[in-house]
Design a protein around this motif. Structure first.
Motif, mmCIF file in Angstrom:
data_model
loop_
_atom_site.group_PDB
_atom_site.id
_atom_site.type_symbol
_atom_site.label_atom_id
_atom_site.label_comp_id
_atom_site.label_asym_id
_atom_site.label_seq_id
_atom_site.Cartn_x
_atom_site.Cartn_y
_atom_site.Cartn_z
ATOM 1 N N ARG A 120 0.182 -1.358 -0.112
ATOM 2 C CA ARG A 120 -0.451 0.219 0.224
ATOM 3 C C ARG A 120 0.636 1.252 -0.311
ATOM 4 O O ARG A 120 0.018 1.667 -1.217
ATOM 5 N N THR A 121 1.679 1.461 1.034
ATOM 6 C CA THR A 121 2.724 2.622 0.801
ATOM 7 C C THR A 121 3.712 2.903 -0.515
ATOM 8 O O THR A 121 3.616 3.930 -0.654
ATOM 9 N N PHE A 145 -7.334 6.032 2.333
ATOM 10 C CA PHE A 145 -8.309 6.308 1.420
ATOM 11 C C PHE A 145 -8.586 4.312 1.288
ATOM 12 O O PHE A 145 -9.474 3.909 1.213
ATOM 13 N N VAL A 146 -7.880 3.192 1.758
ATOM 14 C CA VAL A 146 -8.484 1.721 1.517
ATOM 15 C C VAL A 146 -8.688 1.450 2.684
ATOM 16 O O VAL A 146 -10.341 0.472 1.721
ATOM 17 N N ALA A 147 -10.124 1.884 3.568
ATOM 18 C CA ALA A 147 -10.617 1.502 4.251
ATOM 19 C C ALA A 147 -11.978 2.116 3.619
ATOM 20 O O ALA A 147 -12.421 1.333 4.503
ATOM 21 N N LYS A 148 -11.629 2.762 3.473
ATOM 22 C CA LYS A 148 -12.989 3.741 2.822
ATOM 23 C C LYS A 148 -13.768 3.030 1.575
ATOM 24 O O LYS A 148 -14.232 2.864 1.393
ATOM 25 N N ASP A 198 -8.883 1.423 11.655
ATOM 26 C CA ASP A 198 -7.910 0.848 12.606
ATOM 27 C C ASP A 198 -8.443 -0.661 12.562
ATOM 28 O O ASP A 198 -7.325 -1.936 12.665
ATOM 29 N N ARG A 199 -9.097 -1.757 11.719
ATOM 30 C CA ARG A 199 -9.174 -2.331 11.179
ATOM 31 C C ARG A 199 -8.391 -3.355 10.098
ATOM 32 O O ARG A 199 -7.497 -4.191 9.700
ATOM 33 N N LEU A 200 -8.286 -2.000 9.050
ATOM 34 C CA LEU A 200 -7.450 -2.070 8.221
ATOM 35 C C LEU A 200 -5.908 -3.283 8.900
ATOM 36 O O LEU A 200 -5.680 -3.951 8.327
ATOM 37 N N LYS A 201 -5.712 -1.322 9.849
ATOM 38 C CA LYS A 201 -4.738 -2.038 10.160
ATOM 39 C C LYS A 201 -4.170 -3.488 10.931
ATOM 40 O O LYS A 201 -2.854 -4.115 10.792
ATOM 41 N N ARG A 202 -4.953 -4.067 11.977
ATOM 42 C CA ARG A 202 -5.378 -5.838 12.140
ATOM 43 C C ARG A 202 -5.434 -6.008 11.006
ATOM 44 O O ARG A 202 -4.597 -7.323 11.220
ATOM 45 N N ILE A 203 -5.704 -5.928 9.469
ATOM 46 C CA ILE A 203 -5.484 -6.760 8.827
ATOM 47 C C ILE A 203 -3.684 -7.090 7.853
ATOM 48 O O ILE A 203 -3.737 -8.371 8.047
ATOM 49 N N GLU A 204 -3.296 -5.557 7.788
ATOM 50 C CA GLU A 204 -2.087 -5.441 7.283
ATOM 51 C C GLU A 204 -1.216 -5.798 8.725
ATOM 52 O O GLU A 204 -0.500 -6.937 8.144
ATOM 53 N N LEU A 237 -6.773 -1.656 -6.656
ATOM 54 C CA LEU A 237 -6.483 0.094 -5.554
ATOM 55 C C LEU A 237 -4.896 -0.498 -5.701
ATOM 56 O O LEU A 237 -3.848 1.014 -6.083
ATOM 57 N N TYR A 238 -4.136 -2.042 -6.167
ATOM 58 C CA TYR A 238 -1.856 -1.973 -5.293
ATOM 59 C C TYR A 238 -2.174 -1.950 -6.873
ATOM 60 O O TYR A 238 -0.473 -2.084 -6.685
ATOM 61 N N GLY A 239 -3.024 -1.476 -8.059
ATOM 62 C CA GLY A 239 -2.919 -2.939 -9.242
ATOM 63 C C GLY A 239 -1.972 -4.134 -9.800
ATOM 64 O O GLY A 239 -0.951 -3.785 -9.658
ATOM 65 N N VAL A 240 -2.747 -4.963 -8.330
ATOM 66 C CA VAL A 240 -1.446 -6.136 -9.229
ATOM 67 C C VAL A 240 -2.402 -7.243 -9.354
ATOM 68 O O VAL A 240 -3.499 -7.252 -9.095
ATOM 69 N N THR A 241 -1.913 -8.562 -9.114
ATOM 70 C CA THR A 241 -3.376 -9.507 -9.468
ATOM 71 C C THR A 241 -4.107 -10.064 -8.107
ATOM 72 O O THR A 241 -2.901 -9.545 -7.008
#
Length: 65
Positions: free
Chosen positions: A5-6, A14-17, A24-30, A47-51
């Motif tokens: 992501r970074t 942005f990703v959480a939205k 906070d949930r996104l951070k726990r997932i990450e 979002l990240y442009g990957v498969t």
């Protein structure tokens, strides 16, 4: 997955939205504290442009650490 992501210059807020979850949930997932819901995989890949496979492979590598 935070590094993916970074590296794309995308903020956690942005990703959480996009996922309709809290930052906070996104951070726990990450951080690997909670499972990555399968329905998030296509959204994150887009979002990240990957498969889808790259998202899954990265997650597996994180679990093995």
């Amino acid at each position: 997955m935070e590094e993916l992501r970074t590296s794309k210059g995308i903020t956690a807020i942005f990703v959480a939205k996009k996922l309709r979850i809290s930052r906070d949930r996104l951070k726990r997932i990450e951080n690997g504290d909670v499972s990555l819901p399968v329905e998030f995989v296509p959204i994150l890949a887009n979002l990240y442009g990957v498969t889808f496979d790259e998202i899954i492979e990265r997650r597996i590598k994180e679990w093995k650490k």
